[in-house]
Write an enzyme that holds these catalytic residues in place. Structure first.
Site, PDB file in Angstrom:
ATOM      1  N   ARG A  72       0.853  -1.177   0.000  1.00 39.33           N
ATOM      2  CA  ARG A  72       0.000   0.000   0.000  1.00 39.33           C
ATOM      3  C   ARG A  72       0.895   1.235   0.000  1.00 39.33           C
ATOM      4  NH1 ARG A  72      -2.058  -3.505   3.991  1.00 39.33           N
ATOM      5  NH2 ARG A  72      -4.130  -4.364   3.504  1.00 39.33           N
ATOM      6  N   HIS A 106      -3.469  -9.374   3.563  1.00 37.67           N
ATOM      7  CA  HIS A 106      -4.920  -9.488   3.721  1.00 37.67           C
ATOM      8  C   HIS A 106      -5.246 -10.503   4.809  1.00 37.67           C
ATOM      9  CE1 HIS A 106      -5.531  -8.052  -0.695  1.00 37.67           C
ATOM     10  NE2 HIS A 106      -5.559  -7.048   0.146  1.00 37.67           N
ATOM     11  N   HIS A 149      -3.434   3.024  -6.115  1.00 40.45           N
ATOM     12  CA  HIS A 149      -3.794   1.727  -5.541  1.00 40.45           C
ATOM     13  C   HIS A 149      -3.910   0.641  -6.602  1.00 40.45           C
ATOM     14  CE1 HIS A 149      -5.044  -0.562  -2.049  1.00 40.45           C
ATOM     15  NE2 HIS A 149      -6.048  -1.068  -2.732  1.00 40.45           N
ATOM     16  N   TYR A 192      -8.526  -8.674  -5.656  1.00 40.07           N
ATOM     17  CA  TYR A 192      -7.389  -7.906  -6.180  1.00 40.07           C
ATOM     18  C   TYR A 192      -6.793  -8.552  -7.425  1.00 40.07           C
ATOM     19  CZ  TYR A 192      -6.869  -4.556  -2.357  1.00 40.07           C
ATOM     20  OH  TYR A 192      -7.063  -3.523  -1.487  1.00 40.07           O
ATOM     21  N   ARG A 230      -1.223  -1.929  -6.950  1.00 38.07           N
ATOM     22  CA  ARG A 230      -1.356  -3.089  -6.049  1.00 38.07           C
ATOM     23  C   ARG A 230      -2.169  -4.189  -6.717  1.00 38.07           C
ATOM     24  NH1 ARG A 230      -1.090  -4.409  -0.429  1.00 38.07           N
ATOM     25  NH2 ARG A 230      -3.055  -5.083   0.495  1.00 38.07           N
ATOM     26  N   LYS A 287      -2.388  -2.359   7.921  1.00 37.23           N
ATOM     27  CA  LYS A 287      -3.601  -1.935   8.609  1.00 37.23           C
ATOM     28  C   LYS A 287      -3.645  -2.524  10.010  1.00 37.23           C
ATOM     29  CE  LYS A 287      -6.631  -1.123   4.635  1.00 37.23           C
ATOM     30  NZ  LYS A 287      -7.907  -1.477   3.984  1.00 37.23           N
TER      31      LYS A 287
END
Length: 294
Positions: A139, A258, A232, A267, A235, A165
């Protein structure tokens, strides 16, 4: 913001910080709750299903945006219930808005080649930043927060430790053959002891390059190549390239950080030609098995 809800919202957000949620996530909660208090200015005990329904009806954008506001409010009210500020959570009376599953959004190959060529010709900082994004699928905020002490270039152990995250740590392997590894070695060899971040903010090496300034660099590349994509999507492009090159979806999940495999599946896009090849290989193995071929 309503003075009646302000103390509760501040406590709730403080708890989110203590739980280690990402700044962007906490900012999203804050935005939802600020918007809600423009509609409702009473005590939390007087929030009912009708008020929540009116607020959600006022939320614009996509169904996913409405679902996000619903989730933020639900978590806030669950917190209020847990600490006995309310005796029942009124949002439980409402149906959860359905999210639309969007397909992967990799950059088309022709445009990606244009962008990759432009990256190779860019100045060193830009070249390293966007090569890392394209080759590792990190990211943008993770990449901007890389510190020099997060980098390990020991032979056979090359990696970057990134904070994803929820402040979760993961290792990004840098295997021989990646251009980003070569560029990173060059950068580390010129390391300035006063520099903390791999991508410092111009004029203040104690701070990382801001997301806004990284966006400006990306838009310059877009203008140069005549393309219009979001950062993004690099990615998504990385995940799609790895999947179609034979890397397992589980490995891609770990690389991207993830928690759920279903997220990774949104993705990475399996190309039709690869799907045909996999099906042909399956049928060939099946026929060989029926014929007793060892």
């Amino acid at each position: 913001m309503s003075h009646l809800l302000l103390p509760l919202i501040q406590e709730f957000l403080a708890d989110l910080v203590n739980c280690g949620l990402a700044k962007s996530t906490i900012s999203d909660y804050r935005c939802t709750l600020h918007n809600f208090t423009r509609l409702f200015c009473g005590p939390v005990s007087e929030i009912n299903a009708g008020i929540l329904r009116r607020y959600l009806a006022s939320v614009g954008g996509s169904p996913n945006n409405r679902a996000r506001h619903f989730s933020n409010l639900k978590n806030f009210l669950n917190w209020c219930y847990r600490f006995e500020y309310i005796t029942v959570n009124p949002i439980c009376k409402l149906e959860t808005p359905r999210c639309h599953a969007y397909p992967p959004r990799p950059i088309p190959t022709a445009h990606l080649e244009l962008i990759a060529d432009a990256i190779k010709q860019a100045e060193p900082r830009v070249r390293l930043l966007f090569t890392l994004l394209l080759e590792t699928g990190m990211r943008i905020r993770e990449t901007l927060s890389i510190r020099f002490n997060d980098i390990d270039l020991s032979p056979g152990e090359e990696k970057i430790i990134v904070r994803g995250k929820g402040d979760r740590l993961r290792a990004i392997p840098l295997v021989p053959g990646l251009l980003s590894l070569e560029l990173l070695r060059e950068k580390v060899n010129k390391y300035d002891p006063d520099q903390i971040y791999l991508f410092p903010q111009p004029g203040d090496v104690s701070q990382p390059l801001s997301y806004k300034d990284a966006g400006i660099l990306w838009r310059q590349l877009q203008k140069q190549t005549g393309t219009r994509y979001r950062i993004h999507q690099l990615r998504h492009s990385c995940a799609t390239h790895l999947l179609n090159s034979g890397v397992s979806i589980e490995a891609i999940q770990k690389l991207l950080g993830h928690k759920k495999l279903s997220t990774t599946c949104r993705y990475a896009q399996l190309e039709h030609s690869v799907l045909r090849r996999e099906m042909a290989c399956h049928l060939r193995r099946q026929k060989e098995g029926e014929a007793g071929v060892p």
